[in-house]
Structures are given as C-alpha cells and as structure tokens.
Design a protein around this motif. Structure first.
Motif, PDB file in Angstrom:
ATOM      1  N   CYS A 299      38.488  36.548  34.918  1.00 37.75           N
ATOM      2  CA  CYS A 299      39.365  37.541  35.584  1.00 37.75           C
ATOM      3  C   CYS A 299      39.289  37.484  37.109  1.00 37.75           C
ATOM      4  CB  CYS A 299      38.958  38.942  35.144  1.00 37.75           C
ATOM      5  SG  CYS A 299      38.989  39.144  33.366  1.00 37.75           S
TER       6      CYS A 299
ATOM      7  N   PHE B 126      54.450  38.216  30.475  1.00 38.07           N
ATOM      8  CA  PHE B 126      54.385  37.963  31.924  1.00 38.07           C
ATOM      9  C   PHE B 126      54.748  36.497  32.150  1.00 38.07           C
ATOM     10  CE2 PHE B 126      52.671  37.198  36.053  1.00 38.07           C
ATOM     11  CZ  PHE B 126      52.696  38.415  36.709  1.00 38.07           C
TER      12      PHE B 126
ATOM     13  N   CYS C 198      49.567  39.851  42.763  1.00 37.11           N
ATOM     14  CA  CYS C 198      50.221  38.548  42.587  1.00 37.11           C
ATOM     15  C   CYS C 198      51.731  38.706  42.587  1.00 37.11           C
ATOM     16  CB  CYS C 198      49.769  37.886  41.302  1.00 37.11           C
ATOM     17  SG  CYS C 198      50.326  38.778  39.860  1.00 37.11           S
TER      18      CYS C 198
ATOM     19  N   PHE D 110      47.985  37.034  50.638  1.00 34.98           N
ATOM     20  CA  PHE D 110      47.251  38.012  49.839  1.00 34.98           C
ATOM     21  C   PHE D 110      46.652  39.110  50.717  1.00 34.98           C
ATOM     22  CE2 PHE D 110      44.970  38.896  45.750  1.00 34.98           C
ATOM     23  CZ  PHE D 110      46.103  38.842  44.984  1.00 34.98           C
TER      24      PHE D 110
ATOM     25  N   VAL E 295      31.535  30.060  34.821  1.00 37.38           N
ATOM     26  CA  VAL E 295      32.852  29.609  34.362  1.00 37.38           C
ATOM     27  C   VAL E 295      32.735  28.214  33.742  1.00 37.38           C
ATOM     28  CG1 VAL E 295      35.166  28.924  35.133  1.00 37.38           C
ATOM     29  CG2 VAL E 295      34.144  31.043  35.987  1.00 37.38           C
TER      30      VAL E 295
ATOM     31  N   ASN F 133      56.484  32.923  40.843  1.00 35.85           N
ATOM     32  CA  ASN F 133      56.045  34.053  40.026  1.00 35.85           C
ATOM     33  C   ASN F 133      57.163  35.072  39.863  1.00 35.85           C
ATOM     34  OD1 ASN F 133      53.733  34.618  38.586  1.00 35.85           O
ATOM     35  ND2 ASN F 133      53.019  36.174  40.031  1.00 35.85           N
TER      36      ASN F 133
ATOM     37  N   GLU G  53      33.396  38.641  40.061  1.00 36.60           N
ATOM     38  CA  GLU G  53      32.094  39.014  40.625  1.00 36.60           C
ATOM     39  C   GLU G  53      32.268  40.007  41.775  1.00 36.60           C
ATOM     40  OE1 GLU G  53      33.624  36.200  40.586  1.00 36.60           O
ATOM     41  OE2 GLU G  53      33.302  34.927  42.337  1.00 36.60           O
ATOM     42  N   ARG G  54      33.525  40.219  42.223  1.00 37.55           N
ATOM     43  CA  ARG G  54      33.750  41.168  43.310  1.00 37.55           C
ATOM     44  C   ARG G  54      34.095  42.570  42.801  1.00 37.55           C
ATOM     45  NH1 ARG G  54      37.928  37.833  46.774  1.00 37.55           N
ATOM     46  NH2 ARG G  54      37.922  36.381  45.037  1.00 37.55           N
TER      47      ARG G  54
ATOM     48  N   ILE H 156      43.762  43.152  33.994  1.00 36.35           N
ATOM     49  CA  ILE H 156      43.679  41.774  33.471  1.00 36.35           C
ATOM     50  C   ILE H 156      42.760  41.697  32.237  1.00 36.35           C
ATOM     51  CG2 ILE H 156      43.131  39.361  34.014  1.00 36.35           C
ATOM     52  CD1 ILE H 156      45.683  40.368  35.459  1.00 36.35           C
TER      53      ILE H 156
ATOM     54  N   LEU I 284      48.506  31.974  38.071  1.00 35.31           N
ATOM     55  CA  LEU I 284      47.942  31.602  39.372  1.00 35.31           C
ATOM     56  C   LEU I 284      48.603  32.367  40.527  1.00 35.31           C
ATOM     57  CD1 LEU I 284      47.867  27.784  38.543  1.00 35.31           C
ATOM     58  CD2 LEU I 284      46.167  29.503  37.982  1.00 35.31           C
ATOM     59  N   GLY I 285      48.583  31.767  41.701  1.00 35.00           N
ATOM     60  CA  GLY I 285      49.026  32.445  42.920  1.00 35.00           C
ATOM     61  C   GLY I 285      50.539  32.547  43.047  1.00 35.00           C
TER      62      GLY I 285
ATOM     63  N   PHE J 171      42.867  32.615  31.852  1.00 31.87           N
ATOM     64  CA  PHE J 171      42.437  32.700  33.258  1.00 31.87           C
ATOM     65  C   PHE J 171      43.540  33.342  34.082  1.00 31.87           C
ATOM     66  CE2 PHE J 171      42.832  31.170  37.588  1.00 31.87           C
ATOM     67  CZ  PHE J 171      41.582  31.495  38.103  1.00 31.87           C
TER      68      PHE J 171
ATOM     69  N   ASN K 262      41.683  41.432  41.708  1.00 32.34           N
ATOM     70  CA  ASN K 262      42.689  42.382  42.197  1.00 32.34           C
ATOM     71  C   ASN K 262      43.168  43.382  41.158  1.00 32.34           C
ATOM     72  OD1 ASN K 262      44.133  40.312  40.906  1.00 32.34           O
ATOM     73  ND2 ASN K 262      45.946  40.695  42.155  1.00 32.34           N
TER      74      ASN K 262
HETATM   75  P1  NAD Z   1      39.829  33.517  42.268  1.00 28.84           P
HETATM   76  O1  NAD Z   1      40.512  32.319  41.741  1.00 28.84           O
HETATM   77  O2  NAD Z   1      39.023  33.399  43.492  1.00 28.84           O
HETATM   78  O3  NAD Z   1      38.830  34.083  41.137  1.00 28.84           O
HETATM   79  C1  NAD Z   1      39.256  34.309  39.814  1.00 28.84           C
HETATM   80  C2  NAD Z   1      38.114  34.011  38.863  1.00 28.84           C
HETATM   81  O4  NAD Z   1      37.811  32.616  38.896  1.00 28.84           O
HETATM   82  C3  NAD Z   1      36.833  34.748  39.228  1.00 28.84           C
HETATM   83  O5  NAD Z   1      36.277  35.262  38.042  1.00 28.84           O
HETATM   84  C4  NAD Z   1      35.970  33.678  39.868  1.00 28.84           C
HETATM   85  O6  NAD Z   1      34.603  33.873  39.610  1.00 28.84           O
HETATM   86  C5  NAD Z   1      36.454  32.401  39.210  1.00 28.84           C
HETATM   87  N1  NAD Z   1      36.400  31.242  40.120  1.00 28.84           N
HETATM   88  C6  NAD Z   1      36.825  31.202  41.411  1.00 28.84           C
HETATM   89  N2  NAD Z   1      36.690  29.955  41.918  1.00 28.84           N
HETATM   90  C7  NAD Z   1      36.187  29.199  40.926  1.00 28.84           C
HETATM   91  C8  NAD Z   1      35.837  27.818  40.827  1.00 28.84           C
HETATM   92  N3  NAD Z   1      35.988  26.983  41.847  1.00 28.84           N
HETATM   93  N4  NAD Z   1      35.321  27.369  39.668  1.00 28.84           N
HETATM   94  C9  NAD Z   1      35.183  28.201  38.614  1.00 28.84           C
HETATM   95  N5  NAD Z   1      35.514  29.519  38.656  1.00 28.84           N
HETATM   96  C10 NAD Z   1      36.001  30.010  39.784  1.00 28.84           C
HETATM   97  O7  NAD Z   1      40.954  34.655  42.401  1.00 28.84           O
HETATM   98  P2  NAD Z   1      40.809  36.099  43.052  1.00 28.84           P
HETATM   99  O8  NAD Z   1      40.670  35.953  44.525  1.00 28.84           O
HETATM  100  O9  NAD Z   1      39.801  36.896  42.321  1.00 28.84           O
HETATM  101  O10 NAD Z   1      42.251  36.713  42.710  1.00 28.84           O
HETATM  102  C11 NAD Z   1      43.358  36.590  43.547  1.00 28.84           C
HETATM  103  C12 NAD Z   1      44.271  35.476  43.084  1.00 28.84           C
HETATM  104  O11 NAD Z   1      44.681  35.741  41.748  1.00 28.84           O
HETATM  105  C13 NAD Z   1      45.559  35.399  43.893  1.00 28.84           C
HETATM  106  O12 NAD Z   1      45.873  34.046  44.103  1.00 28.84           O
HETATM  107  C14 NAD Z   1      46.592  36.055  42.991  1.00 28.84           C
HETATM  108  O13 NAD Z   1      47.933  35.637  43.211  1.00 28.84           O
HETATM  109  C15 NAD Z   1      46.098  35.634  41.646  1.00 28.84           C
HETATM  110  N6  NAD Z   1      46.580  36.518  40.585  1.00 28.84           N
HETATM  111  C16 NAD Z   1      47.581  36.048  39.787  1.00 28.84           C
HETATM  112  C17 NAD Z   1      48.105  36.868  38.802  1.00 28.84           C
HETATM  113  C18 NAD Z   1      49.218  36.366  37.936  1.00 28.84           C
HETATM  114  O14 NAD Z   1      49.439  36.952  36.882  1.00 28.84           O
HETATM  115  N7  NAD Z   1      49.917  35.313  38.337  1.00 28.84           N
HETATM  116  C19 NAD Z   1      47.598  38.165  38.621  1.00 28.84           C
HETATM  117  C20 NAD Z   1      46.569  38.595  39.451  1.00 28.84           C
HETATM  118  C21 NAD Z   1      46.056  37.765  40.440  1.00 28.84           C
END
Ligand code: NAD
Length: 520
Positions: A169, A470, A303, A405, A231, A431, A198-199, A177, A270-271, A245, A172
């Motif tokens: 997860c 979604f 997102c 963001f 992960v 998106n 983790e945040r 989620i 994703l983003g 994810f 945000n």
């Molecule tokens: P993030 O990718 O930094 O983290 C998400 C999860 O992935 C966390 O649990 C983290 O521990 C893990 N993670 C991060 N980097 C990793 C790596 N290199 N290897 C393995 N695991 C890793 O995302 P975030 O900053 O927590 O969330 C914001 C992002 O999420 C934005 O880009 C936003 O657009 C996107 N988002 C997308 C949707 C959607 O439905 N499209 C919904 C919400 C958020």
C-alpha cells in the motif's frame, strides 16, 4: 486487542490532535489475530507531518517474522475457502459495521500520521468502507455458469480463490487502499498478507483489530511491516499467488516485473498527471471551485488530483480568479476545524515539491501563486507547502513531465478543444481527466477521443464507486490495465476460473468409441 498498543501508544492519549505523543512506541505487526512486537533493531520513524513529532516506529521485520505471517496465511487458506459463502458474508457484514462504528478513530490516525484534514481522512475511510460494503455481494459475483453443451453433456464454470495474496500500500490513502483489497480478496476465499505504507501504518492496524472482532479466523488477514526488503520477500515467496500494489511508478513497475517473473498475478496502480480542460462555455464559478478543490485538496497528494489545467481560448483570463480562490484556502494542521489542506507527508516530500516549483521558475514559466515559503505560526516545524499556481507551462518542463504530488497546479494554454485532447493524449500518464463545458457535443468529442481511464464531465475527480472499477490507463497502470481494482474485475483478479465438462449417460446411450475429435 487493545487498540492503543496496536498503534504503539496508549489508548487514552491517542489520537486526538497534534499533541506531543508522550511515549511513542513501536508499531506492532499482526499475525494469527495477534498483535506482536518485532525483534528487529531496524525501525522507520513515523512523524506527524504538522509538527514532525515522533508518532511511532515501524519495524523492518525480520525474515522469520515475515515467514510466520506467510505460514499463518497459508494455513488459514484451506478452512477459509471451505467456509460457506454465507458464513464469510456474515463476517464481512460485521466488519463493515465495525468500520462505520470506528470511522472517527480511523480518520484521526490518518490525520496524525499522514497529515490530511480530518474531514478528508473521513472520506478516505468512507471510500474504502464502500468497497467493503459492495464486497458483501461477493458471493453473487462468484456464481459460475452452466450450459448443456451436447446430449447428456454439460459444461460448468467455478470461480475459485487463488490462495494467499499480498497487498502493498501507499501512504496517501491509508484506509482506502487496504480496503480496496482486503474485502474482495477475503470474501472470494483468499487469505491476505498486507504491508501498509511505512509512513502511515496506523489505519491498517485499527482495521486488523476490527477484522478480528468481526470474526475473521486467525491467519485470514495478516499485516507485516518494512520497506523494500519486506516487499521483495512478498514478491519472491512461492506462497503468495497474487500481488496488489498501489503506489509510485518507480516502485510499481519494478514490483510488476519481479512479481510477474515469479509467476504471480500482479495488479498495479501507479502515478498520474491528471488534466482538466476548461472550455469557454463552462460555468466559470463552479469550474474554478471544482479545480481548486481537486488540485489542492489533500495537499495534492491524491493519484486523481487535478494537477494540470488546460485553459482553452479566452478562459486563459480566468486564471487570476483561480489564484484569488486558491489564496483564500486555509493551510493548517489537519485537526484544526477550518483547515482546507494540511502539510505534505514528509520533509523530503516538501523539498522535492519546492525543487519542482523552482525548476518551473528557471525554465521560464510564471509562478502566479508561490507556496514555497509558507510559515505556520502554530506549527512552525510542519512540512508546509501552500497552494501554488504556475502559468505558461509547456510540456517540456519538468513540472509538467513529473508527478509533483503536492498542492501545485500547472496551467497550459491552447486555442481549441482538439489541441487540448492532443496535448493530454501525448502525456504518458492516463489515470483521470475532466472537461468543464456546457456543451454535450464537446463533452462527447472529448469522451470519445481522450486516452485516459477515468473521465469526468463537469466532475473534477471521477473516481468510480465500487459497483464499477478503478480503470486507470497508460503509464498509470502496469500491465496495460488488464487487472483493475474492485468491482467485478476485482473479483476476477482474486479468483481463477475452473471449467468442468461432464457427461452423465446410461450404458445404452454411450456412443461408440472414436479416436478423432468430435465434430457434432
Ligand atoms: P511508493 O511507491 O513510494 O510506496 C508504495 C509502497 O511501495 C510502499 O508500501 C513502499 O514501502 C513500497 N516501495 C516503495 N519503493 C519500493 C521499492 N523500490 N521496492 C519495493 N517496494 C517499494 O508510493 P507512495 O509515495 O507511498 O504513494 C504515492 C504514489 O502512489 C503516487 O505516485 C500516487 O500517484 C500513487 N497512487 C496511485 C493510485 C492509483 O490508484 N493509481 C492511488 C494512490 C496512490
């Protein structure tokens, strides 16, 4: 199952406001319906984004603890899948009722750890709760099909759970989620190992307390903590059959590849860079209000935030009113009554956002409203970025190409609707998008030609409710968007079809043996 200890703080002092947490304790993990302390020495600090006071510490769990969670989920799977659909549904009804009952608590921990306003945190919980409510109808979606395909022969489909599924997860939406995934995965008979961000782990921990109270048997839902290593462990273990994810492209593209290479199903959202298009025939006031809310709400950390707006033709002159409106928004601690937007999640996030604004300035755009130096008298240590509006942006600028963001809106200008469509379609993300117009013909032209997965017509954030799915597109999803979250496609993701063809005939009716494929 005392909730204070689950969150690593005392139940009475947590969470009420941006008070100093007297004794921050470690976030626990959840296995076999028990909250447990990790033996690790390696922790990630969680701070209140408004004060940067320490709230809790999240363990980078040891490999053997992660394996305990996997074994727990694996053991729980056979009896859970064997339980009647009606019995699983009864548990889901209770889970839904408990989430509603504990709505405020869930919202409060989100505001404390993540920073968004309390009202917005309540929306975060509600959007997840609605998926749980819709999941109560899961057995309806599980029904198979049957057809008599030939004399004495029928073909029947069964929808079967996959086994253990992993959920990873983002920060945000700490409640929404997990709730996009847990209810649908479990109602369809799977068991879950979930890693919150983790945040912002607190909401997931409260959800575990509620899940146990609702009657989920031990092992059906487990929560583990950590960062990349956790992960990777989930991606590599053969115990996990599917990964859900949600997060950034940097993490999600890698997770999609590694998970798929290990033979798992992966769904990955994703983003984004979501555009609004403003046509001259739109209602000016309501359009500008909608854009402000969608650009700056949750400090732009959604997102589906509208982070780019294309003013078509004469609407370019509307920007000054947008600036006025954005200036009037109240940037404040999320627990403050009148806050419109809170701080961004971490000091690193603030620095990244400020750097992108600075890059826009040096690349020749105009900063019409600058939120970089916002100071809050009551919360001087918060991660503040106030609403920022950048005009005369072009597609080659970093502030356009990258997902910011944060509470930053970039404005572009074109002369026609077709040019706006072309611009949006050239952007790699897909998106969401929204058009503001009073013309059905323009709206329909936009709807047909636009390459984005979720389209709003006079609706700024067109996130589908849980009876739909979604449906992000392009670079906003991995794997071409084949596996979307929640709704009927969500059920399909967490289940495997089995097709059974049977023949039941008396001895006299059995046809003569043939070695060729039947042709009638
Ligand atoms: P993030 O990718 O930094 O983290 C998400 C999860 O992935 C966390 O649990 C983290 O521990 C893990 N993670 C991060 N980097 C990793 C790596 N290199 N290897 C393995 N695991 C890793 O995302 P975030 O900053 O927590 O969330 C914001 C992002 O999420 C934005 O880009 C936003 O657009 C996107 N988002 C997308 C949707 C959607 O439905 N499209 C919904 C919400 C958020």
């Amino acid at each position: 199952l005392e909730f204070g200890s689950a969150l690593g703080t005392s139940a009475t002092s947590f969470p009420r406001a941006h008070d100093k947490i007297a004794e921050p304790r470690d976030t626990l993990y959840f296995v076999d319906n028990e909250f447990r302390h990790s033996a690790t020495k390696d922790f990630i600090d969680v701070h209140d984004p408004a004060t940067n006071e320490l709230v809790s510490r999240v363990p980078k769990m040891t490999t053997s603890e992660l394996d305990d969670a996997l074994v727990s989920a694996q053991k729980a799977f056979p009896p859970w899948r064997a339980m009647s659909a009606i019995a699983r549904q009864q548990i889901m009804f209770r889970f839904v009722a408990l989430i509603r009952e504990h709505w405020d608590r869930l919202a409060a921990v989100i505001t404390l750890e993540q920073g968004k306003t309390l009202a917005d945190s309540k929306g975060d919980v509600l959007r997840g709760l609605q998926v749980a409510e819709a999941a109560c109808a899961g057995p309806e979606y599980m029904k198979g099909e049957v057809l008599e395909v030939a004399k004495d022969m029928e073909t029947r489909t069964y929808r079967e759970p996959l086994g253990v599924v992993g959920v990873i997860c983002p920060f945000n939406f700490p409640a929404m989620i997990p709730l996009w995934c847990i209810p649908i995965a479990t109602i369809t008979g799977n068991t879950v190992v979930l890693k919150p961000s983790e945040r912002a782990p607190g909401a997931a921990m409260i959800l575990m307390e509620l899940a146990a109270k609702a009657g989920f048997p031990k092992g059906v839902i487990n929560v583990v903590h950590g960062a990349h290593d956790t992960v990777n462990h989930l991606l590599d273990t053969p115990v996990i059959k599917a990964i859900s994810f949600v997060g950034s492209n940097a993490a999600g593209e890698y997770i999609y590849e590694r998970g798929s290479a290990n033979g798992k199903r992966v769904q990955a959202n994703l983003g984004a860079k979501n555009h609004a298009v403003v046509l001259p025939d739109a209602d000016k006031d309501s359009t500008l209000e909608a854009i402000s809310a969608a650009a700056f709400g949750a400090a732009g950390q959604r997102c589906m935030a509208l982070s780019a707006v294309i003013f078509v033709g004469e609407t370019k002159s509307w920007i000054s009113d947008l600036v006025k409106q954005a200036k009037s928004l109240r940037v404040d601690g999320g627990f403050e009554d009148k806050a419109d937007l809170g701080p961004v999640v971490t000091p690193q996030s603030k620095t990244r956002i400020q750097d992108l604004i600075t890059s826009a300035e040096s690349e020749g755009s105009d900063i019409l409203l600058d939120g970089r130096n916002f100071k809050h008298p009551k919360y001087p240590r918060g991660n503040w970025v106030a609403p920022t509006i950048i005009s005369n942006v072009t597609p080659s600028m970093r502030c356009y190409k990258e997902e910011i963001f944060g509470p930053v809106l970039v404005c572009l200008h074109v002369d026609t609707l077709d040019s706006a469509i072309e611009l949006i379609n050239a952007n790699p993300y897909g998106n969401g998008t929204a058009i503001f117009t009073s013309s059905g013909i323009s709206a329909e032209r936009f709807r047909k030609n636009i390459e984005a997965g979720q389209v709003g017509v006079n609706v700024p954030i067109p996130v589908p409710l849980p009876m739909f799915s979604f449906t992000g597109n392009k670079k906003s999803v991995a794997g071409g968007g084949a596996n979307t979250f929640y709704g009927r496609p969500g059920v399909n993701f967490y289940t495997q079809l089995k097709t059974v063809t049977s023949k039941w005939a008396g001895r006299d009716d059995v046809s003569k043996m043939t070695l060729s494929m039947p042709t009638d």
